[in-house]
Design a protein around this motif. Structure first.
Motif, PDB file in Angstrom:
ATOM      1  N   PHE A  26      84.798  66.984 -60.982  1.00  7.56           N
ATOM      2  CA  PHE A  26      85.032  65.799 -61.659  1.00  7.56           C
ATOM      3  C   PHE A  26      84.932  64.595 -61.097  1.00  7.56           C
ATOM      4  O   PHE A  26      85.806  63.601 -61.279  1.00  7.56           O
ATOM      5  N   PRO A  27      83.786  64.032 -60.296  1.00  4.92           N
ATOM      6  CA  PRO A  27      83.527  62.930 -60.022  1.00  4.92           C
ATOM      7  C   PRO A  27      83.143  61.511 -60.806  1.00  4.92           C
ATOM      8  O   PRO A  27      83.644  60.639 -60.489  1.00  4.92           O
ATOM      9  N   PHE A  28      82.951  62.291 -61.829  1.00 10.19           N
ATOM     10  CA  PHE A  28      82.696  61.106 -63.128  1.00 10.19           C
ATOM     11  C   PHE A  28      83.941  60.317 -63.509  1.00 10.19           C
ATOM     12  O   PHE A  28      84.116  59.577 -64.264  1.00 10.19           O
ATOM     13  N   VAL A  36      93.953  65.070 -62.518  1.00 12.10           N
ATOM     14  CA  VAL A  36      94.528  65.596 -63.838  1.00 12.10           C
ATOM     15  C   VAL A  36      93.801  66.602 -64.544  1.00 12.10           C
ATOM     16  O   VAL A  36      94.302  67.538 -64.940  1.00 12.10           O
ATOM     17  N   TYR A  37      92.607  66.357 -64.528  1.00 14.03           N
ATOM     18  CA  TYR A  37      91.828  67.376 -64.964  1.00 14.03           C
ATOM     19  C   TYR A  37      91.707  68.731 -64.422  1.00 14.03           C
ATOM     20  O   TYR A  37      91.657  69.868 -64.781  1.00 14.03           O
ATOM     21  N   SER A  38      91.680  68.524 -63.099  1.00 12.79           N
ATOM     22  CA  SER A  38      91.487  69.792 -62.133  1.00 12.79           C
ATOM     23  C   SER A  38      93.201  70.667 -62.305  1.00 12.79           C
ATOM     24  O   SER A  38      93.173  71.798 -62.341  1.00 12.79           O
ATOM     25  N   THR A  65      84.342  81.623 -57.450  1.00  9.59           N
ATOM     26  CA  THR A  65      84.640  80.435 -57.296  1.00  9.59           C
ATOM     27  C   THR A  65      84.052  79.618 -56.030  1.00  9.59           C
ATOM     28  O   THR A  65      83.648  78.655 -56.106  1.00  9.59           O
ATOM     29  N   ALA A  66      83.949  80.478 -55.044  1.00  9.31           N
ATOM     30  CA  ALA A  66      83.359  80.024 -53.627  1.00  9.31           C
ATOM     31  C   ALA A  66      81.840  79.683 -53.955  1.00  9.31           C
ATOM     32  O   ALA A  66      81.087  78.812 -53.248  1.00  9.31           O
ATOM     33  N   PHE A  67      81.324  80.033 -54.956  1.00  7.58           N
ATOM     34  CA  PHE A  67      79.525  79.807 -54.873  1.00  7.58           C
ATOM     35  C   PHE A  67      79.620  78.629 -56.174  1.00  7.58           C
ATOM     36  O   PHE A  67      78.235  78.372 -56.695  1.00  7.58           O
ATOM     37  N   LEU A  68      80.618  78.174 -56.793  1.00 11.42           N
ATOM     38  CA  LEU A  68      80.555  77.258 -57.806  1.00 11.42           C
ATOM     39  C   LEU A  68      79.806  75.983 -57.493  1.00 11.42           C
ATOM     40  O   LEU A  68      79.886  75.221 -56.402  1.00 11.42           O
ATOM     41  N   PRO A  69      78.593  75.569 -58.169  1.00 11.15           N
ATOM     42  CA  PRO A  69      77.771  74.420 -57.952  1.00 11.15           C
ATOM     43  C   PRO A  69      78.591  73.320 -58.545  1.00 11.15           C
ATOM     44  O   PRO A  69      79.379  73.228 -59.320  1.00 11.15           O
ATOM     45  N   ILE A  98      74.728  70.825 -61.700  1.00  9.47           N
ATOM     46  CA  ILE A  98      74.839  71.368 -63.010  1.00  9.47           C
ATOM     47  C   ILE A  98      75.476  70.741 -64.260  1.00  9.47           C
ATOM     48  O   ILE A  98      75.593  71.360 -65.418  1.00  9.47           O
ATOM     49  N   GLY A  99      76.000  69.536 -63.713  1.00  5.46           N
ATOM     50  CA  GLY A  99      76.761  68.822 -64.782  1.00  5.46           C
ATOM     51  C   GLY A  99      77.807  69.411 -65.366  1.00  5.46           C
ATOM     52  O   GLY A  99      78.565  69.966 -64.561  1.00  5.46           O
ATOM     53  N   LEU A 100      78.262  69.412 -66.661  1.00  2.00           N
ATOM     54  CA  LEU A 100      79.283  69.967 -67.261  1.00  2.00           C
ATOM     55  C   LEU A 100      79.496  71.246 -67.008  1.00  2.00           C
ATOM     56  O   LEU A 100      80.662  71.823 -67.345  1.00  2.00           O
ATOM     57  N   TRP A 101      78.347  72.003 -67.034  1.00  2.00           N
ATOM     58  CA  TRP A 101      78.526  73.607 -66.705  1.00  2.00           C
ATOM     59  C   TRP A 101      79.565  73.912 -65.482  1.00  2.00           C
ATOM     60  O   TRP A 101      80.141  75.035 -65.542  1.00  2.00           O
ATOM     61  N   SER A 102      79.505  72.978 -64.504  1.00  2.00           N
ATOM     62  CA  SER A 102      80.426  73.164 -63.381  1.00  2.00           C
ATOM     63  C   SER A 102      81.967  73.318 -64.050  1.00  2.00           C
ATOM     64  O   SER A 102      82.671  74.098 -63.646  1.00  2.00           O
ATOM     65  N   VAL A 103      82.151  72.452 -64.759  1.00  2.00           N
ATOM     66  CA  VAL A 103      83.602  72.417 -65.578  1.00  2.00           C
ATOM     67  C   VAL A 103      83.765  73.684 -66.338  1.00  2.00           C
ATOM     68  O   VAL A 103      84.712  74.426 -66.007  1.00  2.00           O
ATOM     69  N   VAL A 104      82.844  74.009 -66.872  1.00  4.91           N
ATOM     70  CA  VAL A 104      83.094  75.510 -67.794  1.00  4.91           C
ATOM     71  C   VAL A 104      83.110  76.453 -66.946  1.00  4.91           C
ATOM     72  O   VAL A 104      84.013  77.459 -67.196  1.00  4.91           O
ATOM     73  N   LEU A 105      82.371  76.594 -65.886  1.00  3.22           N
ATOM     74  CA  LEU A 105      82.416  77.852 -65.054  1.00  3.22           C
ATOM     75  C   LEU A 105      83.824  77.786 -64.296  1.00  3.22           C
ATOM     76  O   LEU A 105      84.275  78.826 -64.126  1.00  3.22           O
ATOM     77  N   LEU A 106      84.008  76.590 -63.860  1.00  4.01           N
ATOM     78  CA  LEU A 106      85.486  76.592 -63.137  1.00  4.01           C
ATOM     79  C   LEU A 106      86.427  77.046 -64.098  1.00  4.01           C
ATOM     80  O   LEU A 106      87.384  77.994 -63.748  1.00  4.01           O
TER      81      LEU A 106
END
Length: 444
Positions: A63-65, A73-75, A120-124, A129-137
């Motif tokens: 969530f750097p954005f 909070v998002y985390s 989770t250890a391999f999460l980009p 990968i943009g918002l897909w990182s949020v979706v995957l998490l």
């Protein structure tokens, strides 16, 4: 007897059964306790690895954005997803337990938990990968929650059944020491990598190693738990319906009131759980200049204090009663909530006093919080009802605690976070009072 009892065989469970056959035909409470401690320690290690990463990794990686505050909070919102998914996991895995056996259920659940954790250890990151990182998490966190719903194997109930007379509190405590052990290991690992590596290296690859360790611990825990649950003592209790999974709807219809009371009874302890572990770490990193490694070491020391107090809760509960101890610690937590914010805002010394005081109360209360009202359940429903009660207690008491506390403190000051903790203490005292009135009415 359930038709699935004899069918609960996976290769790992058959290996465990062969080991038991070579050793002895009866397992004692001490051996059950070992299985419970290993199992709970592995679950809580996974839990705290993700919790710490939710504060010091994901806000920057995923969530750097959003900026530091909203990123946290998002985390925390994603962190809460596991607690929402956990009752759904219990529902699904109870069905697997009934139709395919506890060994199959436990194997699938722990493999799902381990897979979600190591993935989770391999999460980009977001930059890759943009918002897909949020979706995957979010998906991986939901996977952890569903899996946790399936890790209930009834060993804590079996331990309570095998506890000697006058030692119920001591044996209840044994199932809880996995939490501080998990926090000690997770804090130590993160403190090591944060202090050893540069910020760039830590965010690039250093934070991933604790997730790999979590997967390895899960493998050990799986076999340890199967070894116990494949013993003649467990199988006999299972076949006598003392540890028999019952249909979800049937259990809720029969035990709904007791499940709700049981879920609110440990609310003070579970609310405090995150108020001294996850939330203060986020507050310190957001609003002070204290380095994360130093605070993680303080948290590690606090976890050791908590472990000692969890152990002390056993003899105290046996002497004064588990419910009396829960009520006394809930009242103490209510008092603590009044001046805890001032301590956390009181600089380095105040923060240390806050942490140590909180961990002392947490250890004494959490040590007896599991299944304190399980005797209210009919024997036939105890297995499923206990699992669901635990799920709801974590959801109501702990799931949203870091998120709620951070939002309240950021918008209204630290004192508002104390109000959240006070509400948990009130929930415990009310639940214990209702249970006492109900028990007296039954006797009358």
């Amino acid at each position: 007897m359930s038709a699935t009892t004899g069918a609960s065989s996976t290769p790992l469970e058959r290996d465990a059964q062969q080991i038991n056959a070579r050793s002895h035909d009866k397992i004692d409470a001490g051996e059950i306790a070992i299985g419970v401690v290993i199992g709970r320690a592995s679950e809580f290690f996974d839990f705290f690895v993700f919790a710490i990463a939710s504060v010091i990794v994901f806000p920057q990686l995923v969530f750097p954005f959003a900026g530091p505050l909203m990123g946290t909070v998002y985390s925390f919102a994603i962190f809460a997803l596991a607690f929402i998914a956990r009752p759904l996991g219990t529902w699904g895995f109870i069905a697997i337990d009934r139709f395919f056996g506890r060994g199959t259920k436990l194997t699938i659940a722990l493999l799902l938990l381990g897979t979600s954790t190591v993935a989770t250890a391999f999460l980009p990151g977001y930059e890759t990968i943009g918002l897909w990182s949020v979706v995957l998490l979010a998906l991986l966190r939901i996977g952890q929650g569903v899996a946790l719903g399936g890790t209930w194997e009834g060993l804590a109930s079996l331990l309570a059944m095998n506890a000697p007379a006058g030692k119920k509190g001591w044996y209840a405590m044994l199932g809880q020491i996995g939490a501080p052990i998990g926090l000690i290991l997770a804090s130590a690992l993160f403190a090591f990598f944060v202090s050893l590596l540069s910020t760039a290296d830590f965010l690039d690859w250093g934070w991933r190693y604790p997730f790999f360790v979590a997967f390895a611990i899960n493998v050990v825990a799986l076999f340890a738990r199967l070894r116990i649950s494949a013993t003649p003592a467990f199988i006999e209790s299972y076949e006598d319906r003392e540890l028999q999974p019952t249909p979800f709807r049937q259990t809720v219809r029969a035990e709904g009131k007791n499940i709700v009371i049981g879920a609110f009874a440990p609310l003070a302890s579970f609310a405090l759980f995150h108020m001294v572990t996850v939330f203060p770490l986020s507050w310190v990193l957001l609003y002070t200049k204290e380095p994360p490694a130093r605070f993680l070491v303080i948290e590690l020391i606090g976890a050791i204090v908590c472990l000692i107090c969890v152990i002390l809760s056993g003899p105290l509960a046996d002497r004064y009663g588990r419910r009396n101890l829960l009520a006394a610690t809930a009242a103490a937590i209510a008092a603590f909530s009044g001046f805890a914010p001032q301590m956390l805002a009181g600089g380095e010394i105040g923060g240390i006093v806050f942490m140590m005081s909180g961990f002392i109360l947490l250890g004494l209360s959490f040590g007896q919080s599991s299944g304190s009202l399980a005797s209210n359940f009919a024997a036939i429903n105890r297995y499923t009802a206990s699992a669901l009660t635990s799920d709801l207690a974590w959801l109501f008491g702990a799931g949203f605690a870091p998120l709620a506390a951070l939002l309240l403190a950021s918008n209204f000051g630290l004192g508002a976070a104390g109000v959240y903790l006070l509400s948990g203490a009130a929930g415990t005292l009310i639940a214990l009072w209702i249970n006492r009135e109900t028990t007296q009415h039954r006797k009358a």
